[in-house]
Design a protein around this motif. Structure first.
Motif, short mmCIF file in Angstrom:
data_model
loop_
_atom_site.label_atom_id
_atom_site.label_comp_id
_atom_site.label_asym_id
_atom_site.label_seq_id
_atom_site.Cartn_x
_atom_site.Cartn_y
_atom_site.Cartn_z
N GLY A 1 -0.68 113.71 -17.23
CA GLY A 1 -0.37 115.03 -16.70
C GLY A 1 0.92 115.04 -15.90
N LEU A 2 1.12 113.97 -15.13
CA LEU A 2 2.34 113.87 -14.31
C LEU A 2 3.56 113.67 -15.21
N GLU A 3 3.33 112.91 -16.27
CA GLU A 3 4.41 112.65 -17.22
C GLU A 3 4.88 113.98 -17.84
N ILE A 4 3.90 114.81 -18.21
CA ILE A 4 4.23 116.09 -18.84
C ILE A 4 4.99 116.97 -17.85
N ARG A 5 4.60 116.91 -16.57
CA ARG A 5 5.27 117.77 -15.58
C ARG A 5 6.55 117.14 -15.05
N LYS A 6 6.92 116.01 -15.66
CA LYS A 6 8.18 115.36 -15.30
C LYS A 6 8.28 115.02 -13.81
N VAL A 7 7.20 114.49 -13.27
CA VAL A 7 7.21 114.04 -11.88
C VAL A 7 8.03 112.75 -11.83
N GLU B 1 6.95 108.68 -7.63
CA GLU B 1 5.83 109.48 -7.18
C GLU B 1 4.62 109.28 -8.11
N ILE B 2 4.91 109.18 -9.42
CA ILE B 2 3.82 108.93 -10.37
C ILE B 2 3.09 107.67 -9.96
N ASN B 3 3.85 106.61 -9.72
CA ASN B 3 3.23 105.33 -9.36
C ASN B 3 2.34 105.48 -8.14
#
Lengths: 263, 328, 248, 266
Positions: free
Chosen positions: C100-106, C110-112
């Protein structure tokens, strides 16, 4: 572990036994036939040695025949992949296009590559003929397996991405593509087998001196049956080896899959 | 994951690049594509001598040799503009000409050279009535000759088309009663004891044209120099064979090597295959054969309105005559 | 309940499949930060309800709005826990959770951080490099919950997420879910046919009727967490809901 | 995904669109062959005329198209039946005793990759008459059927076997009532694929020679006369017959194996 090893050795031994049985049977048939048109295993071994060391009448050796054929097969197979995978993906995503043009696409599948040869000769030129003939044969497995696997992508995975706000491109790249990949590779393997099998058909085109199919056809013309059989065994062996290799790679790449079928 | 994709792409593109490697040729020498039939060296020995003695190179021509399984394949490649010169039968050439393709005969190669081999129980031509005779296919002169025999003797012969090297096996197994084939397959079967020669093509059509040297009409118009050079090499091959007994024997050895037939078979077959010198086309025979093709529907009706004109377009002896004139 | 901010307004919602009426004129509100359970008899169209609320299926009639707008995945931050197993088989646990974070280009950093935090919270850290085929069904469901919470959604829909789990695993995950919810205070719509589960988890329960599905009644569950299933109040509410669901 | 509507009206539409696609294709073909004016790219109408001529007058030897079709179909059928008779029992046997397959793999598998055309010289020596054709077709059709059966037997759900076993069923009973029914759809799919490949091999088989009838023989005949329009008739007929047989198989599959949730068409 040792048990496993013993099992493997046993299987291998039995395989050799079967092979030996076939050889004995072959020899018996050869003696029963006593015909200049049927080679004994001994002739075949001699023929193989000749092909490896001296080469055929023109002096082309076995590996050279193989190499030329492999290049042709690779090109035809690459063309099949280049058309089949994107084509299958596209028609899988828009199934209506496929359903509405089926009557054009499907019958082509049943026309054997050899039937295309006369047309390929007059309408195409040079190397493109080989590509075309092999393409015709190997296109369908890869195209159809891509198409059907796209249709069968589990909707949940697509929805997971959709709910998270993914774009169409993201869904295709990260959801559809990975999930169809095993079927695509499976289709590619079958395609590669078929394109390799078509090499004799493709090399009926003529105009070339080298090629493993050429070797078979030429040797049949001058009744060198030993070389015909050498060619057949070479094709069978290379086909078998590539198939096993791809299965091995498949098992490696798709560790996340529970099982990979062998067909 | 990324690496895997990279590897995948690299492998695929490698395969692709391998496949599309163009054939590289040198620019200085004129390059021609010369086609001949597999194991047809007795009829068309010239191409073999040219190859072995590198006669094209002597003329400043670079050559790419092409082997074909049958005259029809050669013709298809000629029509596609890929083969420049070829030796093959006159019948496929005429059929192709009849389709409107500009193929031209520039010299003959051999006459006769085929024969009908039959099983022992067939003693006379009359016994052929109702017999199954193997022929190399409807586009061949041999097939036409079987028709001629049938017409001459008012009998019915059943044609069975098959690949020439397979004919002896069919005969031995009794699936056919006889077959008609070119040298050395005819003498080979006789030598193996599978049958005996009933009729040679000399008996059926004395002096009939068999194989010829063919090129595309376009080449004659656009590159007469190349055609001249090819003709010179072709004639030199003929002269080489005729020059001495030693050269003749050497030629026979070459034939043995290329056709994988025993020496005695080759010698017998050679005796049945005249190579007239100078190799003119037997126009009368060509006409006769063209009429046969018309009758059999192998050239569509209405294509040939004037036979003389058709033959005049087909046969272009200028280069042959030119060579003979300059030789003196 | 009154006085809380309305998050989602559902008005006159109907959904038909050809002639089959599945949802019939539903009207309700969902409040900000609320844990809402939807229960109903088997086959009453709960899954369709979820799909319609999120907009995976088009609506036949009526409207669903979130802050005055139609729900759009690209604008609103919505998560969905599907009824069927939905771990993506070719992604490791870590990769799956971060989708989900990947899709929202976080940003990667921050993803980690966020993925590590949620894996810690759900107790999955040591399995982060495993593929779904290598872990148990209960763990897979935890992965899905982690995946849904990591995006910090404004609205989280859960469609019978624990249906296939054994009871002890279920209790464990339910408690974890409550923990995560209390910590993050997200709006959750939880669809289930397990009435005890509904009473155990939620603040409010919507009881649906048999097809065509409408809303029969709202039940407020005003008990403090953690709840005790043997508590008298709890049993009382559970019996009430059971009575409402009975269609015989 | 979001398409629940117009499932009913789709049928006729699909058929109509197919017809439309076909007409557009024929139109394009006509235009291309008119523009190119090539001798070797006949217009659809020339091909149609050749088709009618072949039906009424027959080919150069007077053999009609119907005869060619009949002979080819007969050969395909014989080879296909032989492949079924050998492939299905062998597949079940080797599926039940994987040891047998594993021990003979080194012989069986490479044969799969030897092209049918390559067999012709050997086939001519070893076999006789009709059996040669049947053998070449058999080569093509055997492996899909055999491998399909084999894999299917291996993947029979063990629970389904345990059910009768818990009631004390004999081995034969389990094979008859559980293994065979559950592998049947896969066997059928294998048969369909095998039939397709068998059709693919018809050209190879008819290169054997010695017979003057057959669609492949007809194509080879006209290849010698360089008559592309007649070759095209042969190709189209081969393609169309193969297509229809395949469609019939798919139809039967959908009918008979309703209990299978989804049938993969490949």
């Amino acid at each position: 572990m040792t048990n496993n090893y013993a099992e493997k050795m046993k299987t291998m031994g039995l395989n050799f036994f079967t092979l030996a049985m076939v050889l004995v049977l072959w020899t018996l048939i050869a003696y029963w036939q006593k015909s200049p048109f049927f080679a004994t295993p001994y002739d075949i071994v001699l023929g193989f040695v000749q092909m490896v060391t001296v080469g055929d009448v023109e002096g082309y050796r076995l590996w050279s025949h193989m190499l030329h054929s492999l290049v042709r097969v690779s090109a035809g197979f690459a063309a099949a992949c280049l058309v089949g995978i994107p084509g299958g993906l596209l028609l899988g995503l828009y199934p209506k296009i496929y359903d509405r043009t089926r009557i054009l696409v499907e019958p082509i599948r049943f026309i054997s590559p050899i039937a295309w040869i006369p047309m390929a000769i007059v309408l195409l030129v040079g190397f493109s003929r080989y590509i075309f003939v092999i393409w015709v044969a190997s296109f369908f497995p890869i195209f159809v397996s891509t198409l059907w696997s796209v249709r069968q992508v589990n909707a949940v995975y697509v929805n997971v991405a959709r709910v998270a706000g993914a774009s169409r491109l993201f869904i295709i790249r990260k959801i559809i593509f990975p999930s169809i990949l095993p079927s695509v590779i499976g289709g590619m393997r079958i395609s590669l087998g078929i394109s390799w099998m078509c090499i004799v058909a493709a090399e009926m085109i003529g105009g070339q001196m080298v090629g493993i199919g050429r070797l078979i056809l030429k040797s049949a013309m001058v009744t060198r049956m030993d070389l015909v059989v050498v060619g057949m065994i070479s094709i069978g062996f290379v086909g078998y080896a590539t198939n096993e290799l791809i299965i091995f790679i498949e098992k490696r790449i798709f560790r996340w899959r529970a099982a990979v079928s062998i067909e | 994951m990324k690496k895997r994709w990279l590897l995948f792409t690299v492998v695929l593109s490698f395969v692709f690049v391998m496949g599309f490697q163009p054939t590289v040729g040198s620019a200085e020498m004129k390059k021609i594509h010369f086609g001949y039939l597999v194991a047809d060296q007795i009829h068309n020995f010239a191409s073999m001598i040219i190859k072995e003695k590198k006669l094209f190179k002597a003329e400043g021509l670079e050559v790419e040799w092409g082997e074909y399984l049958a005259g029809a394949y050669v013709m298809q490649h000629l029509a596609a503009g890929e083969v420049d010169f070829a030796t093959c039968g006159v019948i496929p050439t005429m059929i192709t000409r009849g389709r409107g393709v500009d193929v031209v005969v520039i010299a003959g190669s051999n006459t006769e050279g085929s024969s009908i081999i039959v099983k022992e129980s067939i003693k006379t031509v009359k016994d052929l009535d109702g017999a199954k005779i193997g022929t190399p296919g409807i586009g061949s002169i041999q097939d036409a000759m079987v028709d001629i025999v049938a017409r001459k003797h008012n009998i019915k012969i059943i044609h069975k088309h098959m690949s020439v090297p397979d004919m002896p096996i069919y005969l031995k197994k009794g699936e056919i009663d006889g077959f008609i084939a070119w040298s050395p397959h005819n003498t080979k079967a006789a030598a193996l004891g599978y049958g005996h020669i009933l009729l040679t093509s000399h008996d059926i059509l004395p002096g009939h044209q068999c194989c010829v040297l063919v090129t595309r009409g376009e080449l004659i118009r656009k590159e007469p120099e190349t055609v001249k050079k090819v003709m010179r090499a072709y004639m030199k091959a003929f002269q080489y064979e005729m020059a001495s007994k030693k050269n003749h024997d050497e030629t026979l050895e070459m034939v043995v090597k290329y056709t994988n037939a025993p020496k005695e078979v080759v010698v017998k077959a050679w005796a049945l295959t005249p190579h007239p010198y100078p190799p003119y086309l037997n126009i009368e025979s060509a006409k006769f054969q063209a009429e046969g093709l018309l009758k059999g529907g192998k050239i569509k009706r209405g294509v040939i309105t004037n036979m003389d004109k058709f033959i005049a377009q087909l046969y272009h002896p200028y280069f042959l005559l030119d060579y003979l004139r300059n030789m003196k | 309940m009154a006085g809380r901010k309305v998050k989602i307004e559902v008005r006159n919602l109907s959904k038909h499949f050809d002639d089959l009426i599945v949802l019939h004129q539903m009207d309700f509100d969902i409040y900000e930060g609320e844990f809402l359970c939807v229960v109903g008899p088997t086959g009453c169209g709960k899954t369709t309800f979820c799909n319609v609320v999120t907009g995976l299926l088009p609506i036949t009639e009526g409207s669903i709005t979130m802050g005055g707008e139609k729900i759009d995945f690209k604008k609103h931050n919505v998560s969905f826990v599907f009824q069927e197993p939905s771990c993506i088989p070719w992604r490791t646990i870590w990769d799956d959770v971060k989708i989900g974070l990947e899709i929202r280009k976080v940003p990667k950093k921050e993803i980690n951080e966020r993925v590590s935090a949620i894996l810690d919270l759900t107790g999955l850290t040591e399995f982060k490099d495993f593929y779904p085929s290598q872990i148990s069904a209960g763990m897979k469901q935890r992965v899905v919950i982690a995946r849904s919470f990591v995006t910090e959604p404004d609205l989280l829909l859960m469609d019978e997420p624990f249906g296939q789990l054994d009871s002890s695993t279920r209790f464990y995950i339910e408690n974890q879910l409550i923990k995560v919810w209390q910590k993050t205070k997200r709006t959750i719509i939880f669809v289930t046919h397990n009435l005890e589960e509904a009473v155990y988890l939620s603040e409010r329960i919507l009881v649906c009727t048999q097809k065509p599905t409408g809303i029969k009644e709202e039940v407020i569950v005003d008990l403090p967490h953690p709840r005790d299933i043997t508590d008298r109040e709890f049993v009382k509410i559970r019996n009430r809901v059971t009575d409402l669901v009975k269609w015989w | 995904m979001a398409n629940d509507k117009n499932a009913g009206s789709g049928k006729l539409g699909t058929f109509g669109y197919n017809a439309l696609a076909l007409s557009i294709f024929i139109l394009l073909w006509t235009i291309v062959s008119w523009i190119s004016e090539s001798l070797f790219l006949p217009t659809p109408w020339t091909v149609l005329k050749s088709f009618l001529d072949l039906c009424t007058y027959g080919d150069v030897e007077g053999i009609s198209l119907g005869m060619h079709i009949f002979k080819s179909t007969l050969r395909i059928f014989a080879g296909f039946v032989a492949a079924c008779i050998l492939g299905i029992p062998l597949g079940i046997l080797m599926g039940l005793y994987p040891r047998v397959y594993d021990s003979t793999k080194s012989v069986i598998e490479p044969i799969r990759f030897i092209p049918p055309v390559a067999w012709i010289p050997l086939v001519i020596v070893l076999l006789v008459g009709f059996s040669r054709y049947a053998f070449i077709i058999w080569l093509g059709a055997f492996f899909p059927i055999f491998i399909g059966t084999l894999l299917s037997v291996r993947s029979v759900n063990p629970t389904h076997i345990d059910v009768p076993r818990s009631f004390g069923a004999k081995r034969l009973y389990i094979i008859r009532k559980i293994v065979i029914p559950s592998t049947l759809p896969d066997i059928f799919t294998g048969m369909r694929v095998g039939m397709g490949i068998g059709w693919d091999c018809i050209m190879a088989a008819e290169m054997i020679g010695g017979e003057n009838e057959g669609l492949g023989v007809m194509i080879l005949k006209y290849a010698e006369l360089i008559r592309i329009e007649d070759i095209m008739v042969g190709m189209i007929v081969i393609g169309a017959i193969g297509f229809f047989i395949n469609e019939i198989f798919i139809f039967v599959e959908r009918r008979v194996f309703k209990w299978k949730e989804a049938i993969v068409i490949s």
